[in-house]
Design an enzyme around this catalytic site. Structure first.
Site, PDB file in Angstrom:
ATOM      1  N   GLY A 150      50.744 113.177 -55.077  1.00  0.00           N
ATOM      2  CA  GLY A 150      50.636 114.575 -54.691  1.00  0.00           C
ATOM      3  C   GLY A 150      49.216 115.080 -54.869  1.00  0.00           C
ATOM      4  O   GLY A 150      48.241 114.373 -54.600  1.00  0.00           O
TER       5      GLY A 150
ATOM      6  N   LYS B 259      48.715 116.656 -64.820  1.00  0.00           N
ATOM      7  CA  LYS B 259      47.428 117.020 -65.419  1.00  0.00           C
ATOM      8  C   LYS B 259      47.285 118.510 -65.677  1.00  0.00           C
ATOM      9  O   LYS B 259      46.760 118.936 -66.702  1.00  0.00           O
ATOM     10  CB  LYS B 259      46.303 116.536 -64.502  1.00  0.00           C
ATOM     11  CG  LYS B 259      46.241 115.019 -64.374  1.00  0.00           C
ATOM     12  CD  LYS B 259      45.161 114.597 -63.384  1.00  0.00           C
ATOM     13  CE  LYS B 259      45.136 113.091 -63.188  1.00  0.00           C
ATOM     14  NZ  LYS B 259      44.139 112.676 -62.170  1.00  0.00           N
TER      15      LYS B 259
ATOM     16  N   ASN C  72      56.604 113.301 -55.781  1.00  0.00           N
ATOM     17  CA  ASN C  72      56.446 113.907 -54.458  1.00  0.00           C
ATOM     18  C   ASN C  72      56.938 113.007 -53.339  1.00  0.00           C
ATOM     19  O   ASN C  72      56.833 111.785 -53.406  1.00  0.00           O
ATOM     20  CB  ASN C  72      54.977 114.257 -54.212  1.00  0.00           C
ATOM     21  CG  ASN C  72      54.491 115.352 -55.130  1.00  0.00           C
ATOM     22  OD1 ASN C  72      54.817 115.369 -56.307  1.00  0.00           O
ATOM     23  ND2 ASN C  72      53.715 116.270 -54.601  1.00  0.00           N
TER      24      ASN C  72
ATOM     25  N   GLU D 269      58.405 118.899 -53.740  1.00  0.00           N
ATOM     26  CA  GLU D 269      57.977 118.422 -55.050  1.00  0.00           C
ATOM     27  C   GLU D 269      59.147 118.401 -56.035  1.00  0.00           C
ATOM     28  O   GLU D 269      59.394 119.379 -56.735  1.00  0.00           O
ATOM     29  CB  GLU D 269      56.843 119.300 -55.575  1.00  0.00           C
ATOM     30  CG  GLU D 269      55.604 119.292 -54.672  1.00  0.00           C
ATOM     31  CD  GLU D 269      54.439 120.084 -55.245  1.00  0.00           C
ATOM     32  OE1 GLU D 269      54.232 119.998 -56.478  1.00  0.00           O
ATOM     33  OE2 GLU D 269      53.775 120.795 -54.482  1.00  0.00           O
TER      34      GLU D 269
ATOM     35  N   HIS E  58      63.860 113.595 -66.575  1.00  0.00           N
ATOM     36  CA  HIS E  58      63.975 112.408 -67.425  1.00  0.00           C
ATOM     37  C   HIS E  58      62.568 111.968 -67.798  1.00  0.00           C
ATOM     38  O   HIS E  58      61.629 112.115 -67.014  1.00  0.00           O
ATOM     39  CB  HIS E  58      64.696 111.284 -66.663  1.00  0.00           C
ATOM     40  CG  HIS E  58      64.854 110.023 -67.458  1.00  0.00           C
ATOM     41  ND1 HIS E  58      65.865 109.853 -68.386  1.00  0.00           N
ATOM     42  CD2 HIS E  58      64.129 108.869 -67.454  1.00  0.00           C
ATOM     43  CE1 HIS E  58      65.759 108.642 -68.918  1.00  0.00           C
ATOM     44  NE2 HIS E  58      64.724 108.024 -68.372  1.00  0.00           N
TER      45      HIS E  58
ATOM     46  N   TYR F 241      55.220 105.165 -58.024  1.00  0.00           N
ATOM     47  CA  TYR F 241      54.755 105.402 -56.663  1.00  0.00           C
ATOM     48  C   TYR F 241      55.233 104.277 -55.749  1.00  0.00           C
ATOM     49  O   TYR F 241      55.198 103.107 -56.106  1.00  0.00           O
ATOM     50  CB  TYR F 241      53.224 105.474 -56.616  1.00  0.00           C
ATOM     51  CG  TYR F 241      52.651 106.663 -57.334  1.00  0.00           C
ATOM     52  CD1 TYR F 241      53.000 107.961 -56.960  1.00  0.00           C
ATOM     53  CD2 TYR F 241      51.758 106.500 -58.385  1.00  0.00           C
ATOM     54  CE1 TYR F 241      52.473 109.065 -57.617  1.00  0.00           C
ATOM     55  CE2 TYR F 241      51.228 107.589 -59.054  1.00  0.00           C
ATOM     56  CZ  TYR F 241      51.598 108.871 -58.664  1.00  0.00           C
ATOM     57  OH  TYR F 241      51.081 109.950 -59.321  1.00  0.00           O
TER      58      TYR F 241
END
Length: 298
Positions: free
Chosen positions: A165, A171, A179, A229, A234, A241
């Site tokens: 994303g 971050k 995403n 999104e 969990h 990815y």
């Protein structure tokens, strides 16, 4: 109550729910559209029970002046034998909002063009979608279908490989999202209003998990495109990815909103998580965890 919103072969989210609700409470409804009467009749014939729900239907070819003239709304009020000031208009277009206000009626705007709510200043209220309408604000019977701060929906599905994303989930927000690419989902994204939803997420190699997700432009970050999104509820030890992710969306929590600070946004997202987690424990929503769609892989 009049609206230009209904004249689509595919019903807008919340339209069928609203019509059934008001019809069940015997609230007189009318449909006033700029489309020719014949086109209106054809389109609403695709929706069972709609034609019978409207006491009056008027097309743009039945009046001299179209919107933004108030003529079509005043004609409806006359046929219903009601005072215009006691009517509520639900409109998706600026000319329709102007026409409703010129007719002396209350107007709720549901903008048809994304990110254009700021243009509808003359409306009495601007909402993101019909899912967010609160009839009691306008003296109408309130909905009774919300459960633990969530609105149950007819389940719908979306899936694909997890993609990178904007890099702000973990971050900036401390909330890692999985995403999905929007490629190939243009029509589906246009069908579903921006907002916060919840349901179940199936990862092809890991199992099924509770999920809360946003669809929209994230006003705080001012995205230029509509995104999907999901936040899988969990704690994972690693990124995934490229792994196949399948979502079953079963309910709606709230419309998309902007926030005055990053902290208030984070707090709201965590509140959404709490709402979703508690709701998904209810039998009404929990049963969808075992859907085959979530467990099959491509």
């Amino acid at each position: 109550m009049f609206s230009n919103q209904w004249c689509n072969i595919k019903a807008l989210p919340g339209a069928n729910r609203l019509i059934k609700h008001l019809s069940g409470h015997r609230v007189p409804m009318a449909l006033a559209s700029s489309s020719p009467r014949e086109n209106i009749e054809t389109k609403i014939s695709f929706h069972q029970g709609w034609k019978e729900s409207f006491s009056v239907i008027i097309g743009g070819d039945e009046v001299r002046l179209g919107k933004p003239s108030p003529e079509i709304f005043l004609e409806v009020a006359e046929r219903l034998n009601v005072n215009p000031c006691s009517c509520l208009v639900i409109e998706d277009s600026l000319p329709g909002v102007t026409a409703g206000k010129a007719a002396g009626m209350d107007v709720v705007a549901v903008p048809s063009i994304p990110k254009q709510a700021h243009l509808y200043t003359s409306a009495d209220e601007v909402i993101n979608s019909l899912l967010d309408l609160q009839p009691e604000k306008w003296g109408l019977p309130p909905f009774q279908d919300w459960i633990k701060d969530t609105l149950p929906l007819e389940p719908w599905h979306i899936g694909g490989p997890v993609v990178k994303g904007f890099g702000r989930g973990s971050k900036v927000l401390g909330i890692p999202t999985a995403n999905l690419s929007t490629e190939g989902y243009g029509s589906l994204l246009s069908e579903h209003p921006s907002g916060v939803y919840f349901g179940w997420a199936g990862l092809s190699k890991r199992g099924v998990f509770k999920m809360v997700m946003s669809i929209g432009w994230n006003p705080y970050f001012n995205n230029t495109e509509k995104t999907i999104e999901p936040w899988l509820l969990h704690d994972f030890d690693e990124d995934f990815y490229g792994e196949e992710l399948r979502l079953t969306i079963v309910g709606y929590i709230r419309p998309e909103a902007n926030f005055s600070s990053l902290q208030s946004l984070i707090e709201k997202i965590h509140h959404d998580r709490k709402v979703a987690e508690e709701a998904l424990d209810l039998p009404l929503f929990f049963k969808y965890k075992d859907e085959p769609y979530l467990k099959s892989s491509t």
